[in-house]
Design a protein around this motif. Structure first.
Motif, PDB file in Angstrom:
ATOM      1  N   PRO A 149       5.784 -13.850   2.884  1.00  0.00           N
ATOM      2  CA  PRO A 149       6.314 -13.243   4.118  1.00  0.00           C
ATOM      3  C   PRO A 149       6.679 -11.781   3.886  1.00  0.00           C
ATOM      4  CG  PRO A 149       8.041 -14.448   3.011  1.00  0.00           C
ATOM      5  CD  PRO A 149       6.804 -14.654   2.174  1.00  0.00           C
ATOM      6  N   PRO A 150       6.933 -11.036   4.947  1.00  0.00           N
ATOM      7  CA  PRO A 150       7.333  -9.628   4.781  1.00  0.00           C
ATOM      8  C   PRO A 150       8.658  -9.503   4.030  1.00  0.00           C
ATOM      9  CG  PRO A 150       6.682 -10.085   7.053  1.00  0.00           C
ATOM     10  CD  PRO A 150       6.792 -11.405   6.365  1.00  0.00           C
ATOM     11  N   VAL A 151       8.811  -8.382   3.345  1.00  0.00           N
ATOM     12  CA  VAL A 151      10.089  -8.084   2.713  1.00  0.00           C
ATOM     13  C   VAL A 151      11.106  -7.720   3.799  1.00  0.00           C
ATOM     14  CG1 VAL A 151       9.023  -7.331   0.556  1.00  0.00           C
ATOM     15  CG2 VAL A 151       9.477  -5.647   2.348  1.00  0.00           C
ATOM     16  N   ARG A 152      12.339  -7.571   3.401  1.00  0.00           N
ATOM     17  CA  ARG A 152      13.440  -7.360   4.335  1.00  0.00           C
ATOM     18  C   ARG A 152      13.155  -6.223   5.318  1.00  0.00           C
ATOM     19  NH1 ARG A 152      18.097  -4.004   3.803  1.00  0.00           N
ATOM     20  NH2 ARG A 152      17.704  -3.624   1.594  1.00  0.00           N
ATOM     21  N   ASP A 153      13.496  -6.442   6.568  1.00  0.00           N
ATOM     22  CA  ASP A 153      13.428  -5.435   7.640  1.00  0.00           C
ATOM     23  C   ASP A 153      12.007  -4.992   7.971  1.00  0.00           C
ATOM     24  OD1 ASP A 153      16.242  -5.426   7.607  1.00  0.00           O
ATOM     25  OD2 ASP A 153      16.282  -3.855   6.087  1.00  0.00           O
ATOM     26  N   THR A 154      11.020  -5.746   7.532  1.00  0.00           N
ATOM     27  CA  THR A 154       9.622  -5.365   7.740  1.00  0.00           C
ATOM     28  C   THR A 154       8.937  -6.384   8.639  1.00  0.00           C
ATOM     29  OG1 THR A 154       9.572  -4.281   5.582  1.00  0.00           O
ATOM     30  CG2 THR A 154       7.440  -4.868   6.546  1.00  0.00           C
ATOM     31  N   ARG A 155       8.104  -5.905   9.544  1.00  0.00           N
ATOM     32  CA  ARG A 155       7.444  -6.762  10.524  1.00  0.00           C
ATOM     33  C   ARG A 155       5.938  -6.569  10.455  1.00  0.00           C
ATOM     34  NH1 ARG A 155       6.018  -5.721  16.009  1.00  0.00           N
ATOM     35  NH2 ARG A 155       5.737  -7.644  17.207  1.00  0.00           N
ATOM     36  N   LEU A 187       0.852  -1.188   0.000  1.00  0.00           N
ATOM     37  CA  LEU A 187       0.000   0.000   0.000  1.00  0.00           C
ATOM     38  C   LEU A 187       0.882   1.229   0.000  1.00  0.00           C
ATOM     39  CD1 LEU A 187      -1.564   0.426   3.575  1.00  0.00           C
ATOM     40  CD2 LEU A 187       0.215  -1.242   3.067  1.00  0.00           C
ATOM     41  N   ALA A 188       0.314   2.357  -0.427  1.00  0.00           N
ATOM     42  CA  ALA A 188       1.102   3.571  -0.579  1.00  0.00           C
ATOM     43  C   ALA A 188       1.736   4.002   0.734  1.00  0.00           C
ATOM     44  CB  ALA A 188       0.224   4.695  -1.136  1.00  0.00           C
ATOM     45  N   GLU A 189       1.019   3.800   1.852  1.00  0.00           N
ATOM     46  CA  GLU A 189       1.544   4.213   3.142  1.00  0.00           C
ATOM     47  C   GLU A 189       2.739   3.374   3.597  1.00  0.00           C
ATOM     48  OE1 GLU A 189      -2.680   5.674   2.996  1.00  0.00           O
ATOM     49  OE2 GLU A 189      -1.571   3.914   2.322  1.00  0.00           O
ATOM     50  N   ALA A 190       3.014   2.283   2.926  1.00  0.00           N
ATOM     51  CA  ALA A 190       4.219   1.491   3.184  1.00  0.00           C
ATOM     52  C   ALA A 190       5.230   1.659   2.048  1.00  0.00           C
ATOM     53  CB  ALA A 190       3.866   0.022   3.358  1.00  0.00           C
ATOM     54  N   THR A 191       5.136   2.736   1.296  1.00  0.00           N
ATOM     55  CA  THR A 191       5.870   3.030   0.070  1.00  0.00           C
ATOM     56  C   THR A 191       5.352   2.155  -1.058  1.00  0.00           C
ATOM     57  OG1 THR A 191       7.837   3.733   1.275  1.00  0.00           O
ATOM     58  CG2 THR A 191       8.115   3.233  -1.051  1.00  0.00           C
ATOM     59  N   LEU A 192       5.313   0.855  -0.870  1.00  0.00           N
ATOM     60  CA  LEU A 192       4.643  -0.096  -1.751  1.00  0.00           C
ATOM     61  C   LEU A 192       4.628  -1.465  -1.088  1.00  0.00           C
ATOM     62  CD1 LEU A 192       3.255  -0.954  -4.351  1.00  0.00           C
ATOM     63  CD2 LEU A 192       5.510  -1.366  -5.359  1.00  0.00           C
ATOM     64  N   ALA A 193       5.719  -2.232  -1.232  1.00  0.00           N
ATOM     65  CA  ALA A 193       5.707  -3.651  -0.870  1.00  0.00           C
ATOM     66  C   ALA A 193       5.754  -3.861   0.631  1.00  0.00           C
ATOM     67  CB  ALA A 193       6.872  -4.372  -1.533  1.00  0.00           C
ATOM     68  N   VAL A 194       4.895  -4.770   1.108  1.00  0.00           N
ATOM     69  CA  VAL A 194       4.933  -5.261   2.485  1.00  0.00           C
ATOM     70  C   VAL A 194       5.311  -6.738   2.487  1.00  0.00           C
ATOM     71  CG1 VAL A 194       3.585  -5.680   4.585  1.00  0.00           C
ATOM     72  CG2 VAL A 194       3.261  -3.553   3.288  1.00  0.00           C
ATOM     73  N   THR A 195       4.663  -7.531   1.641  1.00  0.00           N
ATOM     74  CA  THR A 195       4.984  -8.960   1.532  1.00  0.00           C
ATOM     75  C   THR A 195       5.087  -9.357   0.062  1.00  0.00           C
ATOM     76  OG1 THR A 195       2.706  -9.818   1.410  1.00  0.00           O
ATOM     77  CG2 THR A 195       3.613  -9.384   3.625  1.00  0.00           C
ATOM     78  N   VAL A 196       5.851 -10.400  -0.202  1.00  0.00           N
ATOM     79  CA  VAL A 196       5.985 -10.972  -1.545  1.00  0.00           C
ATOM     80  C   VAL A 196       6.084 -12.486  -1.402  1.00  0.00           C
ATOM     81  CG1 VAL A 196       7.403 -11.141  -3.625  1.00  0.00           C
ATOM     82  CG2 VAL A 196       7.168  -8.931  -2.468  1.00  0.00           C
ATOM     83  N   ASP A 197       5.294 -13.207  -2.188  1.00  0.00           N
ATOM     84  CA  ASP A 197       5.351 -14.666  -2.176  1.00  0.00           C
ATOM     85  C   ASP A 197       6.619 -15.124  -2.901  1.00  0.00           C
ATOM     86  OD1 ASP A 197       4.995 -17.371  -2.266  1.00  0.00           O
ATOM     87  OD2 ASP A 197       3.159 -17.340  -3.447  1.00  0.00           O
ATOM     88  N   ARG A 198       7.506 -15.785  -2.163  1.00  0.00           N
ATOM     89  CA  ARG A 198       8.774 -16.235  -2.740  1.00  0.00           C
ATOM     90  C   ARG A 198       8.859 -17.756  -2.854  1.00  0.00           C
ATOM     91  NH1 ARG A 198      11.908 -12.425   1.373  1.00  0.00           N
ATOM     92  NH2 ARG A 198       9.793 -11.812   1.878  1.00  0.00           N
ATOM     93  N   ALA A 199       7.750 -18.460  -2.609  1.00  0.00           N
ATOM     94  CA  ALA A 199       7.806 -19.922  -2.570  1.00  0.00           C
ATOM     95  C   ALA A 199       8.004 -20.528  -3.953  1.00  0.00           C
ATOM     96  CB  ALA A 199       6.516 -20.475  -1.946  1.00  0.00           C
ATOM     97  N   GLY A 200       7.587 -19.833  -5.001  1.00  0.00           N
ATOM     98  CA  GLY A 200       7.746 -20.367  -6.349  1.00  0.00           C
ATOM     99  C   GLY A 200       6.857 -21.555  -6.635  1.00  0.00           C
ATOM    100  N   ARG A 201       5.677 -21.592  -6.010  1.00  0.00           N
ATOM    101  CA  ARG A 201       4.736 -22.699  -6.243  1.00  0.00           C
ATOM    102  C   ARG A 201       3.405 -22.205  -6.803  1.00  0.00           C
ATOM    103  NH1 ARG A 201       6.065 -24.324  -0.847  1.00  0.00           N
ATOM    104  NH2 ARG A 201       3.864 -24.406  -0.264  1.00  0.00           N
ATOM    105  N   GLY A 202       3.400 -20.966  -7.318  1.00  0.00           N
ATOM    106  CA  GLY A 202       2.171 -20.421  -7.861  1.00  0.00           C
ATOM    107  C   GLY A 202       1.207 -20.016  -6.763  1.00  0.00           C
ATOM    108  N   LEU A 203      -0.059 -19.884  -7.118  1.00  0.00           N
ATOM    109  CA  LEU A 203      -1.063 -19.453  -6.154  1.00  0.00           C
ATOM    110  C   LEU A 203      -1.302 -20.528  -5.107  1.00  0.00           C
ATOM    111  CD1 LEU A 203      -3.170 -17.266  -5.412  1.00  0.00           C
ATOM    112  CD2 LEU A 203      -4.812 -18.550  -6.787  1.00  0.00           C
TER     113      LEU A 203
END
Length: 572
Positions: free
Chosen positions: A383-389, A342-358
């Motif tokens: 999970p959250p991106v780096r340094d984010t909780r 969301l804009a209030e978090a600049t953009l990214a908070v979490t990103v799916d990195r599992a590589g297994r699709g939806l």
């Protein structure tokens, strides 16, 4: 492949300078409105143009720290104006340009409100906006026209170049991101250089970590292909700034080009090496619906390594349909990567990195939030991106256990500094350094986020954030200015189509023909002024819209009555 570096520059200008220094052969290509030809410049050329634009802004009296509006479509004019303001140390404020040849009155008035609220003296915009504003007798719109600097005028002011002395520290503000607010004027989210740089680098790191790239090795991707508008945080941060941070090629289509011919986006995804791209759910759905079997057969989507989806709820039906339609043409189901931001978090908070699709899951237990709990399976957003909780909380701020549904709260470098000149809204959104997102969700045992809904009443229509009052005010103007007869707007889940808007209108009329004519008038005005086509417009008798004891419209209760078919409409 390019050498991939991990050391973070201090500012966004540093990202641009590093790309110009380290990957001089890469750059940005802006495709023409038909999506065919492109004007491509290397990162050193992009940086030089930004310095010249900074000199042009300075020549027109813009000072470091001063907000500057950029109201232009995806183009080199936009990039010059926005990046030039950044190099100078001014605060670029990107706003959506008019969708038509002649700007409509409602967007002009909204822009005028932003300009007045933020004290903006200079607007980078086309001559059509200036002329349309000047044609109105309203003094506020006439003042808007006087502030416009056209791209031609800006280019003519450039007599040299300036250095990057503007932003002095990572904690300086970098730009303002407009977002829908609870008043008639959109709020301006203050983004620091530290947060913008961190967010862009964190997104890139999520990609490279998933692809097992070593910090000193080659970047696993060659470029980004995007149709997302640059006034939206996903286009601005997720594409432009990530491309600069990672040293990638960036290929830009206009949003209108994609909406008219989504096939062109998919064609370019197969032409520029190993690529990554974002899109809201509706973008994937549009590709499924609009491409014919013959058009699909000519595609090669095998180079599309990362297909990120966010900005609205990720829907299983859309993901399944997209994979089914395009897997025969090289698209891999595991390339689909849901994310949350969301804009209030600049953009990214979490990103799916599992590589297994939806991946889907249902909350194993329910929160005690008093808000609607969704028990159907929802997408895993990673999970959250780096340094984010993340914290999932009850209304009183207590932590909830894994699997419990509650409000999503975020802490990290990307959390915004506040809303510009709006202390009350800032205090509501920030609890110390923690962002209260207003979104509902749960975190599973692996620490991955799943969204289930929203506490706030924001409507997300085809990736666009819309406050319900924006539709209501248009409707009430058609009805005669509101007063005793009100309008209520809310969103319904239309399955693969995503969220769609519904308007309920109170009226004194009782004849079905009169009610039907009123509904048709409101539908036309909402579509003309806001570019939104409501899924339904119903007319009910005066007094049937639910309100609090103080007279405030209860939109959740209204939606519930509508879904239970309990409103007894005179016309729909």
């Amino acid at each position: 492949m390019t050498a991939h570096r991990r050391r973070d520059p201090a500012t966004v200008v540093g990202l641009l300078e590093r790309a110009a220094r380290d990957v001089p052969e890469r750059g940005i290509a802006v495709l023409c409105s038909r999506g065919r030809g492109a004007e491509r410049l290397t990162w050193p050329q992009v940086a030089e143009r930004a310095r010249r634009a900074a000199a042009a802004w300075a020549a027109r009296g813009v000072a470091p720290g001063e907000p500057v509006a950029v109201v232009l479509p995806t183009s080199w004019d936009f990039l010059d104006a926005w990046l030039g303001a950044m190099v100078l140390g001014a605060l670029p404020v990107a706003s959506a340009p008019s969708a038509g040849l002649v700007p409509a009155e409602a967007p002009l008035r909204k822009l005028a409100g932003v300009v007045e609220h933020l004290g903006i003296r200079h607007i980078a915009a086309g001559g059509a906006l200036r002329d349309a504003a000047a044609a109105h007798q309203d003094p506020a719109l006439a003042a808007l026209a006087a502030r416009v600097t056209t791209p031609e005028a800006l280019a003519a002011s450039a007599v040299g170049a300036v250095g990057a002395e503007g932003p002095a520290s990572p904690d300086d503000l970098a730009f303002l991101q407009l977002t829908s607010g609870s008043t008639g004027c959109p709020r301006a989210v203050e983004i620091r250089h530290r947060g913008a740089v961190h967010n862009a680098v964190a997104i890139d790191e999520a990609i490279t970590a998933a692809d097992a790239a070593s910090p000193g090795g080659a970047h696993p991707l060659d470029g980004i292909v995007s149709w997302l508008p640059l006034h939206h945080d996903m286009g601005l941060v997720g594409c432009l700034l990530v491309a600069a941070a990672a040293g990638l090629d960036l290929w830009l289509l206009r949003p209108s080009t994609f909406l008219a011919r989504p096939r062109l986006w998919l064609e370019h995804l197969g032409r520029h090496g190993e690529v990554f791209a974002h899109a809201p759910n509706f973008g994937y759905q549009l590709c499924v619906e609009r491409l014919t079997p013959d058009e699909r057969a000519r595609l090669d989507l095998s180079p599309w390594r990362w297909a990120m989806t966010g900005a609205e709820m990720v829907r299983e039906a859309t993901a399944r349909a997209f994979v089914e339609a395009f897997a025969p043409h090289g698209f891999r189901a595991e390339a689909l990567r849901p994310c949350y931001g969301l804009a209030e978090a600049t953009l990214a908070v979490t990103v799916d990195r599992a590589g297994r699709g939806l991946r889907l899951a249902s909350p194993p237990c329910c929160g005690s939030g008093g808000a609607e709990d969704e028990t159907s399976a929802v997408a895993c957003l990673g999970p959250p991106v780096r340094d984010t909780r993340l914290r999932i909380t009850a209304p009183d701020g207590r932590d909830l256990e894994a699997g419990a549904v509650g409000e999503v709260r975020v802490t990290g470098p990307g959390v915004f500094a506040g809303y510009r000149d709006d202390e009350a809204a800032t205090a509501e959104a920030l609890d110390g350094d923690e962002l209260r997102t207003g979104d509902l969700g749960f975190v599973d045992a692996r620490g991955e986020l799943h969204l289930t809904g929203r506490i706030k009443e924001l409507l997300i229509l085809r990736g666009q954030n819309v406050m319900p009052h924006e539709l209501e005010w248009v409707a009430e103007r058609v009805m005669g200015g509101g007063g005793a007869c009100r309008a209520g707007a809310f969103a319904i889940d239309a399955g693969a189509e995503g969220e769609q808007a519904v308007l309920a209108l109170e009226s004194r009329c009782v004849e079905p023909e009169t009610a039907a004519a009123l509904a048709a008038d409101v539908r036309r005005c909402v579509q003309r002024e806001l570019g939104i086509v409501p899924a339904d417009v119903i007319v009910v008798r005066r007094g049937l819209l639910p309100r609090t004891t103080s007279g405030k419209l209860q939109r959740r209760a209204l939606r519930d009555l509508y879904l239970r078919r309990a409103l007894r409409p005179l016309s729909s």
